[in-house]
Design a protein around this motif. Structure first.
Motif, short mmCIF file in Angstrom:
data_model
loop_
_atom_site.label_atom_id
_atom_site.label_comp_id
_atom_site.label_asym_id
_atom_site.label_seq_id
_atom_site.Cartn_x
_atom_site.Cartn_y
_atom_site.Cartn_z
N ALA A 219 0.86 -1.19 0.00
CA ALA A 219 0.00 0.00 0.00
C ALA A 219 0.89 1.23 0.00
O ALA A 219 1.91 1.26 0.67
N GLU A 220 0.46 2.25 -0.76
CA GLU A 220 1.29 3.44 -0.92
C GLU A 220 0.47 4.71 -0.77
O GLU A 220 -0.67 4.78 -1.24
N GLY A 221 1.05 5.71 -0.11
CA GLY A 221 0.39 7.00 0.08
C GLY A 221 0.82 8.01 -0.96
O GLY A 221 1.78 7.79 -1.71
N ARG B 13 -7.76 6.56 3.39
CA ARG B 13 -6.65 5.90 4.07
C ARG B 13 -6.95 4.43 4.25
O ARG B 13 -8.10 3.99 4.15
N LEU B 14 -5.89 3.70 4.52
CA LEU B 14 -6.05 2.28 4.82
C LEU B 14 -6.17 2.13 6.33
O LEU B 14 -5.54 2.86 7.09
N LEU B 15 -6.98 1.18 6.74
CA LEU B 15 -7.10 0.85 8.15
C LEU B 15 -6.80 -0.63 8.31
O LEU B 15 -7.44 -1.46 7.67
N VAL B 16 -5.81 -0.93 9.11
CA VAL B 16 -5.37 -2.31 9.31
C VAL B 16 -5.55 -2.61 10.80
O VAL B 16 -4.62 -2.47 11.59
N VAL C 122 -1.75 3.09 6.01
CA VAL C 122 -1.25 4.07 5.04
C VAL C 122 -2.27 5.18 4.79
O VAL C 122 -3.42 4.93 4.43
N LYS C 123 -1.81 6.43 4.99
CA LYS C 123 -2.67 7.59 4.78
C LYS C 123 -2.54 8.09 3.34
O LYS C 123 -1.60 7.76 2.64
N TRP C 124 -3.52 8.91 2.92
CA TRP C 124 -3.54 9.47 1.55
C TRP C 124 -3.37 8.35 0.53
O TRP C 124 -2.67 8.48 -0.48
N LEU C 125 -4.04 7.23 0.81
CA LEU C 125 -3.88 6.00 0.02
C LEU C 125 -4.15 6.26 -1.46
O LEU C 125 -5.18 6.81 -1.84
#
Lengths: 194, 430
Positions: free
Chosen positions: B202-204, B243-246, B255-258
């Motif tokens: 995953a990338e921001g 954003r991602l929530l894990v 990861v924010k601003w996904l």
């Protein structure tokens, strides 16, 4: 082989029977746009340990020395020794079995591909993405040569970079990348791994 | 630094006083005064978008000092949430802790933002934010926590060790929100994950483009692609617009601003995960991808820096959470861990979320040591400092070392607060 090690995990979540369904037509219609090849390429910046995504181009330490002096030395020091502004890129070697191990690039980083990937996505600050693929191969070669990890004349490119073995490659648990994903199999328990 | 520090103490004292723990000498009872005439609110019109009262002024604090730091000094990586003033279990979005590894939030126009999913998939697709919002949404309560939260070693360990540390210093790198979005498994189903895939990357979209590898098994389990936080759009510093929530895993995964998810067959060993987040063992080996946060609890009132104003009744209250599941039990000790009493758990009790606990207590003016320990629904119990150091093969002196590079994350030892006879409360971890 990796697929088979993943299968039990799928079964746990009751998805084993649906793995064929992954390939079926999606359940929600007309959602998502297919990007062009160029769009995918422009966005796909991730370089894994196998270096499959590394672009064409090449570079040597000698070529890297000049680029480093003009684009990196202001923060990382003329010889990569680091400064108040940025971490050390050259040196810092020493034993890791102490309470205060040195976690520098040369002493700690397990993969040379990570150096390429990180310079490409993050350096120099405020001008990220301004370096060409060959520039980054050259800078990576310069840093590795100055750390005595590769010889001065070695050409780094998509084929040779992933083969560079970093000094601390074997310093991590679990060692094999295939073994990382399962916390249970690794003996991790309640937030702590052995 | 010292003047900044004292400014900050002054500030915290005021905060503590407002929270009902008056600073100063012990009094025998309530001395509250009511203003004869309550003035109406200030000139600012708050009917369109509200603000908190001007009397409420707790703020996030940088790990190094108050923000902004002096130009030229070290960059601040962690902004801690004021848990000492926390109420219930939801962290207001503007007080949610922040770690962005020194990168500022990008100013993203949501109409131009989307997430691309590619790699080992049948159909590479870009989902616009608008398309993601067309999908069935879910809302879930989850905590986020930095793997260095409450850790005594490493750079972030400095402020948490001193006796004057507040619970913001010791545990402020965790927060809890209601997150709204779509399950990542739904988006992965849309693109069709191919045989042989076992990880996602995953990338921001921020400068530096933070990247994290996450096992596909976790991605398919309970991860969310979130656009909402506590009933409104994500705040920019929390990843606006996506954003991602894990859930339950080290903060670095979320990861924010996904903007991109790459489906692959091995971890990609990005910079943070392979060089900064592994925790070092004394034998020179490092553990990497520790991922899950263990069971942890902390008393937020009374806590470090606060002052008990009078003898008598207090509710001891705090937060408990576990990356392994829901909190089943919290026990509180007022005698330094010799005896324990079950605290009351407030509803709602959600998996991988903060849970508020409370225990009625009467302070008779003696010096006491307050501690809490939690158990999650997997049966895992929060360890003592002694148990933790034994597991890691270090002794407590290890944590007294100057800021080292040997930070051990996932530190979840029981936190003791000492209440002195004068009613002052201090950090008693060591």
């Amino acid at each position: 082989m990796r697929y088979s090690s993943f299968l039990p995990a799928l079964a746990v979540f009751g998805l084993a029977a649906c793995s064929a369904a992954f390939a079926q037509a999606p359940g929600y219609s007309n959602l998502g746009r297919t990007p062009s090849k160029e769009e995918i390429q422009a966005w796909n910046q991730s370089i894994g340990p196998q270096g499959k995504e590394l672009p064409p181009g090449s570079g040597t330490a000698k070529q890297g020395e000049e680029i480093f002096a003009s684009k990196c030395a202001a923060c990382h020091g003329a010889n990569g020794e680091g400064s108040q502004l940025a971490p050390r890129l050259v040196g810092g070697r020493g034993p890791l079995n102490t309470p205060t191990p040195s976690r520098t690039l040369a002493n700690y980083w397990p993969f040379a591909t990570t150096i390429w990937d990180y310079i490409n996505r993050a350096m120099p600050p405020k001008q990220e993405g301004s370096l060409s693929g060959s520039d980054i191969y050259a800078l990576t070669a310069f840093i590795l040569y100055r750390n005595d990890i590769i010889p001065e004349g070695q050409v780094l490119d998509a084929a040779s970079l992933p083969k560079v073995k970093m000094p601390n490659r074997d310093g991590f648990i679990p060692d094999r990348l295939e073994d990382i994903h399962s916390l249970r199999a690794r003996g991790c328990n309640a937030g702590h791994c052995p | 630094m010292s003047s900044k520090r004292s400014l900050r103490r002054q500030f915290l004292k005021n905060g503590a006083a407002l929270a009902g723990f008056a600073a100063g000498a012990i009094s025998s009872g309530s001395t509250t005064l009511f203003a004869a005439d309550t003035p109406s609110a200030g000139a600012k019109d708050l009917h369109a978008y509200g603000e908190r009262s001007r009397f409420e002024n707790d703020v996030r604090i940088g790990s190094l000092a108050l923000w902004p730091i002096v130009p030229g000094s070290r960059r601040d990586y962690g902004f801690r949430s004021p848990l000492q003033d926390s109420i219930g279990i939801i962290t207001p979005a503007p007080l949610h802790f922040i770690i962005s590894h020194g990168h500022e939030p990008p100013d993203i126009d949501p109409r131009e933002h989307g997430v691309m999913i590619h790699g080992m998939v049948d159909r590479t697709l870009i989902f616009s934010l608008d398309e993601i919002k067309r999908l069935p949404s879910v809302s879930r309560l989850h905590f986020l926590e930095c793997h260095g939260n409450s850790a005594a070693a490493g750079i972030t360990g400095e402020p948490r060790k001193v006796p004057s540390a507040t619970v913001q210093d010791t545990h402020g790198l965790t927060s809890c929100s209601v997150w709204t979005g779509v399950p990542l498994s739904l988006l992965l189903g849309q693109v069709g994950v191919q045989k042989g895939a076992s990880w996602i990357v995953a990338e921001g979209a921020e400068t530096g483009k933070h990247t994290k590898s996450i096992p596909l098994e976790k991605a398919m389990d309970d991860c969310l692609v979130a656009y909402g936080q506590n009933g409104e759009a994500l705040r920019p510093e929390q990843g606006y617009p996506l954003r991602l929530l894990v859930p339950g895993w080290q903060g670095i995964n979320n990861v924010k601003w996904l903007r991109r998810i790459y489906v692959v067959d091995q971890p990609y060993m990005a910079m943070m995960e392979s060089t900064k987040y592994p925790s070092a063992r004394l034998d020179g080996k490092s553990r990497w991808f520790e991922s899950e946060m263990g069971p942890k609890s902390v008393i937020t009132r009374p806590s470090g820096g606060q002052q008990l104003s009078a003898h008598g009744f207090y509710e001891i209250t705090g937060l408990a959470w576990s990356g392994g599941g829901a909190i089943r039990r919290v026990e509180v000790s007022v005698d330094g861990g010799r005896s324990w009493k079950d605290a009351q758990l407030q509803q709602p009790i959600a998996p991988k979320a903060h849970t508020r606990f409370g225990l009625s207590w009467t302070w008779n003016g003696e010096e006491v040591m307050l501690e809490s320990r939690c158990t999650d629904d997997q049966g895992h119990v929060q360890p003592t400092l002694a148990e933790l150091t034994k597991f890691w093969g270090v002794d407590a002196d290890y944590f007294r070392l100057p800021p080292t590079t040997a930070d051990m994350g996932n530190f979840n030892a029981i936190q003791p607060w000492k209440v002195s006879r004068d009613g002052s409360v201090s950090n008693a971890l060591f």
